[in-house]
Scaffold this active site. Sequence first.
Site, PDB file in Angstrom:
ATOM      1  N   ASP A 138      -7.656   9.375  -7.647  1.00 41.81           N
ATOM      2  CA  ASP A 138      -8.262   9.021  -6.370  1.00 41.81           C
ATOM      3  C   ASP A 138      -9.762   8.829  -6.531  1.00 41.81           C
ATOM      4  O   ASP A 138     -10.382   9.378  -7.449  1.00 41.81           O
ATOM      5  CB  ASP A 138      -8.017  10.130  -5.337  1.00 41.81           C
ATOM      6  CG  ASP A 138      -6.550  10.301  -4.998  1.00 41.81           C
ATOM      7  OD1 ASP A 138      -5.792   9.329  -5.165  1.00 41.81           O
ATOM      8  OD2 ASP A 138      -6.168  11.404  -4.565  1.00 41.81           O
ATOM      9  N   LYS A 139     -10.362   8.097  -5.612  1.00 42.46           N
ATOM     10  CA  LYS A 139     -11.791   7.798  -5.662  1.00 42.46           C
ATOM     11  C   LYS A 139     -12.635   9.057  -5.880  1.00 42.46           C
ATOM     12  O   LYS A 139     -13.531   9.076  -6.725  1.00 42.46           O
ATOM     13  CB  LYS A 139     -12.213   7.102  -4.364  1.00 42.46           C
ATOM     14  CG  LYS A 139     -13.711   6.853  -4.254  1.00 42.46           C
ATOM     15  CD  LYS A 139     -14.080   6.304  -2.889  1.00 42.46           C
ATOM     16  CE  LYS A 139     -15.594   6.195  -2.749  1.00 42.46           C
ATOM     17  NZ  LYS A 139     -15.986   5.753  -1.389  1.00 42.46           N
TER      18      LYS A 139
END
Length: 307
Positions: A138-139
């Site tokens: 995820d970011k």
Amino acid sequence: MESKLIINISDEEAGERIDSFLSGKTEFTRTRIQQLIKERNIMVNGKATKSSYKIEKDDEIAIEVPEAETTEIKPENIDIDIVYEDPYIAVINKQAGLVVHPAHGHCSGTLVNAILYHIKDLSGINGEIRPGIVHRLDKDTSGLLMIAKNDSAHESLAAQLKVHSVTREYVALVFDNIKKDKLTIDAPIGRDDINRLRKAVNGIGSRDAVTHIRVLKRYGKYTLVAARLETGRTHQIRVHMASIKHPLVGDSLYGPKKQPFGLTGQLLHARLLGFIHPRTGEYMEFSSEIPEYFQEVLDKLDETENK
């Protein structure tokens, strides 16, 4: 080149809306399914249909997926930490805040743009928009990520992920005190039926998901844990920890909207990655230290505890 998929409906599957059913049965989102239906690329028994259609036993659903539009992803000189590289693979230590791959319409500032600049001859299996990407983070998750530099390496690494033989261990800070030293969360994950940004236990199109948790340290209101993935669903650790009432600190999507320590993303770091090298057949394992901003939070908790 277009691809075509035929699905025959069994008695047990009858009665569900076609858009909901296909989003759980295929790799496409419900929005993408609805778009394909609108464009008459999804037919039921040879006829056009509507998104609200409720599938019936013995229906034959034909899905024709048009060839994706070519999107030019340009190399960008974005700083990345390459911890290992050879002619077949690379291992990246991704910083928090960096999106792994572009989306249509958002083709810059991602890890893919960076690796196109720093690493040549990437695998094309995942398509032009995601060259070399075998799995993702995820970011706001930091840590180790493996990259394939040719198609045979990509196939090997993807196969290892499929049979759950890749070692992936994360460290996370979660809310509240976890009493057990070890636990396993075995709960299928699918799409949240209300918020499209979220995943949910037993959500739409759920697939098996298993996470093994080990307590590293307790801080009273918080617990530091190691999380080992047996499967690799999107947001898996975040969803699983929230499902047992221990959301990740900094995770406003699955936890409290107001977060402590001034955080804008979850404290989750992929610290251990191990796999069989696709060419040599040797097991390789890499480790990564907790990033500074994460360690600063732990130091504050230690200071509070020692007062």
